[in-house]
Design a protein around this motif. Structure first.
Motif, short mmCIF file in Angstrom:
data_model
loop_
_atom_site.label_atom_id
_atom_site.label_comp_id
_atom_site.label_asym_id
_atom_site.label_seq_id
_atom_site.Cartn_x
_atom_site.Cartn_y
_atom_site.Cartn_z
N ARG A 246 59.01 -18.63 3.30
CA ARG A 246 58.77 -17.87 2.07
C ARG A 246 57.99 -16.60 2.36
O ARG A 246 57.38 -16.45 3.42
N ALA A 247 58.00 -15.70 1.41
CA ALA A 247 57.36 -14.40 1.60
C ALA A 247 55.87 -14.54 1.89
O ALA A 247 55.31 -13.83 2.74
N ALA A 248 55.19 -15.46 1.21
CA ALA A 248 53.74 -15.63 1.39
C ALA A 248 53.39 -16.30 2.72
O ALA A 248 52.29 -16.14 3.23
N GLY A 249 54.34 -17.08 3.27
CA GLY A 249 54.11 -17.76 4.53
C GLY A 249 53.07 -18.86 4.42
O GLY A 249 52.71 -19.32 3.34
N GLY A 250 52.54 -19.28 5.59
CA GLY A 250 51.51 -20.32 5.61
C GLY A 250 52.06 -21.69 5.30
O GLY A 250 53.21 -22.02 5.59
N GLY A 251 51.22 -22.51 4.70
CA GLY A 251 51.62 -23.87 4.35
C GLY A 251 50.82 -24.38 3.18
O GLY A 251 50.05 -23.65 2.57
N ALA A 252 51.02 -25.65 2.86
CA ALA A 252 50.33 -26.25 1.72
C ALA A 252 50.19 -27.75 1.90
O ALA A 252 50.98 -28.38 2.62
N ILE A 253 49.16 -28.30 1.25
CA ILE A 253 48.97 -29.74 1.18
C ILE A 253 49.21 -30.17 -0.27
O ILE A 253 48.60 -29.62 -1.19
N TYR A 254 50.12 -31.12 -0.46
CA TYR A 254 50.43 -31.65 -1.79
C TYR A 254 49.92 -33.09 -1.88
O TYR A 254 50.00 -33.85 -0.92
N ARG A 255 49.43 -33.45 -3.06
CA ARG A 255 49.01 -34.82 -3.32
C ARG A 255 49.98 -35.46 -4.30
O ARG A 255 50.26 -34.89 -5.37
N LEU A 256 50.50 -36.62 -3.95
CA LEU A 256 51.45 -37.34 -4.79
C LEU A 256 50.81 -38.63 -5.29
O LEU A 256 50.24 -39.40 -4.49
N ARG A 257 50.92 -38.87 -6.59
CA ARG A 257 50.42 -40.10 -7.19
C ARG A 257 51.53 -40.75 -7.99
O ARG A 257 52.15 -40.12 -8.84
N ALA A 258 51.78 -42.02 -7.67
CA ALA A 258 52.85 -42.75 -8.36
C ALA A 258 52.37 -43.19 -9.74
O ALA A 258 51.24 -43.63 -9.90
N ARG A 259 53.24 -43.04 -10.73
CA ARG A 259 52.95 -43.48 -12.09
C ARG A 259 53.71 -44.76 -12.40
O ARG A 259 54.76 -45.05 -11.81
N ASP A 260 53.20 -45.53 -13.38
CA ASP A 260 53.86 -46.78 -13.77
C ASP A 260 55.27 -46.53 -14.31
O ASP A 260 56.10 -47.44 -14.31
N THR A 261 55.51 -45.33 -14.78
CA THR A 261 56.82 -44.99 -15.33
C THR A 261 57.88 -44.78 -14.26
O THR A 261 59.06 -44.59 -14.57
N GLY A 262 57.44 -44.80 -12.99
CA GLY A 262 58.38 -44.53 -11.91
C GLY A 262 58.41 -43.06 -11.52
O GLY A 262 59.14 -42.69 -10.58
N GLN A 263 57.66 -42.24 -12.23
CA GLN A 263 57.60 -40.82 -11.93
C GLN A 263 56.47 -40.54 -10.93
O GLN A 263 55.64 -41.40 -10.65
N TRP A 264 56.46 -39.32 -10.41
CA TRP A 264 55.43 -38.89 -9.48
C TRP A 264 54.63 -37.74 -10.09
O TRP A 264 55.21 -36.81 -10.65
N GLN A 265 53.32 -37.81 -9.96
CA GLN A 265 52.46 -36.67 -10.30
C GLN A 265 52.23 -35.90 -9.01
O GLN A 265 51.72 -36.44 -8.03
N ILE A 266 52.60 -34.62 -9.01
CA ILE A 266 52.53 -33.80 -7.79
C ILE A 266 51.61 -32.62 -8.02
O ILE A 266 51.75 -31.89 -9.01
N GLU A 267 50.67 -32.44 -7.10
CA GLU A 267 49.70 -31.35 -7.23
C GLU A 267 49.48 -30.68 -5.87
O GLU A 267 49.27 -31.37 -4.87
N GLN A 268 49.55 -29.36 -5.84
CA GLN A 268 49.18 -28.64 -4.62
C GLN A 268 47.66 -28.56 -4.58
O GLN A 268 47.05 -27.93 -5.44
N VAL A 269 47.05 -29.21 -3.60
CA VAL A 269 45.59 -29.29 -3.56
C VAL A 269 44.97 -28.35 -2.53
O VAL A 269 43.75 -28.15 -2.52
N LEU A 270 45.79 -27.75 -1.68
CA LEU A 270 45.24 -26.85 -0.67
C LEU A 270 46.31 -25.91 -0.16
O LEU A 270 47.44 -26.32 0.10
#
Length: 241
Positions: free
Chosen positions: A120-144
């Motif tokens: 991507r244009a910005a380059g670099g990288g990222a750390i994402y945090r994934l949390r499983a929900r009871d609904t079967g969905q995932w909560q996804i957040e870029q934390v770093l």
């Protein structure tokens, strides 16, 4: 000669040499021209070096979540990549991230994904945090956000160790703080592809051989483990012993 290394297939070199990193621009250039790349891994307490040709297809990264399904990371190099949630024996797939995952880590019920954003244009990288929900969905957040694109990772003791084209960084999964373990601004020539810890030393797979980092009073001493047939170069960047 180096001992204690298991080779992945019989056609590989059976003799190894430990050398210092290149001291000249010519040797760095010749190293970057070597077509064979090595990866390092630890299995059953044994350190294994596996050869493959530079530019070979990158294997999928898989993290199984019990019987519920699998997180599958796909890395297509310059063409990008993705993280998918795969269930129902592969019949159901859902894209969670549009990036190139290079490592998974588990900490206190959360799953962390290190992604390479260099396409991507910005380059670099990222750390994402994934949390499983009871609904079967995932909560996804870029934390770093990472200034350097991670190329591989290794989890140990609540930390994720990431290798890039400039060295090795340690990410504390509790505080999400990073610290530099080792720097070498020439690693962009080597395209590191794996990192493991074995008996107190770090091993980073790269072209020509495997980088070995040994703790010393000033941090880490860098040496390379290479096939004895490629201890040096002759002629037009041809491996020589």
């Amino acid at each position: 000669m180096l001992t204690g290394v298991v080779l992945a297939f019989a056609g590989a070199s059976s003799s190894w040499a430990v050398i210092d990193p290149p001291q000249s621009g010519v040797e760095w250039h010749c190293t970057s021209m070597v077509q064979r790349q090595w990866s390092a891994r630890v299995s059953g307490g044994q350190l294994t070096f596996t050869p493959h040709e530079s530019g070979a297809k990158i294997r999928d990264l898989v993290w199984a979540i019990g019987k519920r399904g699998q997180l599958v990371g796909r890395n297509h190099g310059l063409a990008g990549g993705s993280l998918e949630w795969v269930t129902d024996a592969g019949r159901q797939r859902r894209t969670l991230l549009d990036s190139k995952p290079v490592a998974f880590a588990h900490h206190r019920g959360d799953i962390f994904v290190a992604s390479d954003l260099s396409d991507r244009a910005a380059g670099g990288g990222a750390i994402y945090r994934l949390r499983a929900r009871d609904t079967g969905q995932w909560q996804i957040e870029q934390v770093l956000k990472l200034d350097e694109a991670p190329l591989a990772g290794y989890t140990r003791g609540g930390s994720l160790y990431l290798v890039s084209v400039m060295g090795v960084n340690r990410l504390d999964l509790r505080t999400l703080q990073t610290a530099r373990l080792h720097r070498n601004m020439q690693w962009w020539r080597l395209m590191p592809s794996s990192i493991v810890e074995h008996r107190g030393r770090w091993y980073i797979g790269a072209v020509r051989g495997v980088i070995r980092l040994t703790p010393d009073t000033e941090g880490y001493r860098e040496q390379w483990v290479v096939p004895a047939s490629c201890k040096t170069f002759a002629g037009d960047c041809e491996c020589a012993s």
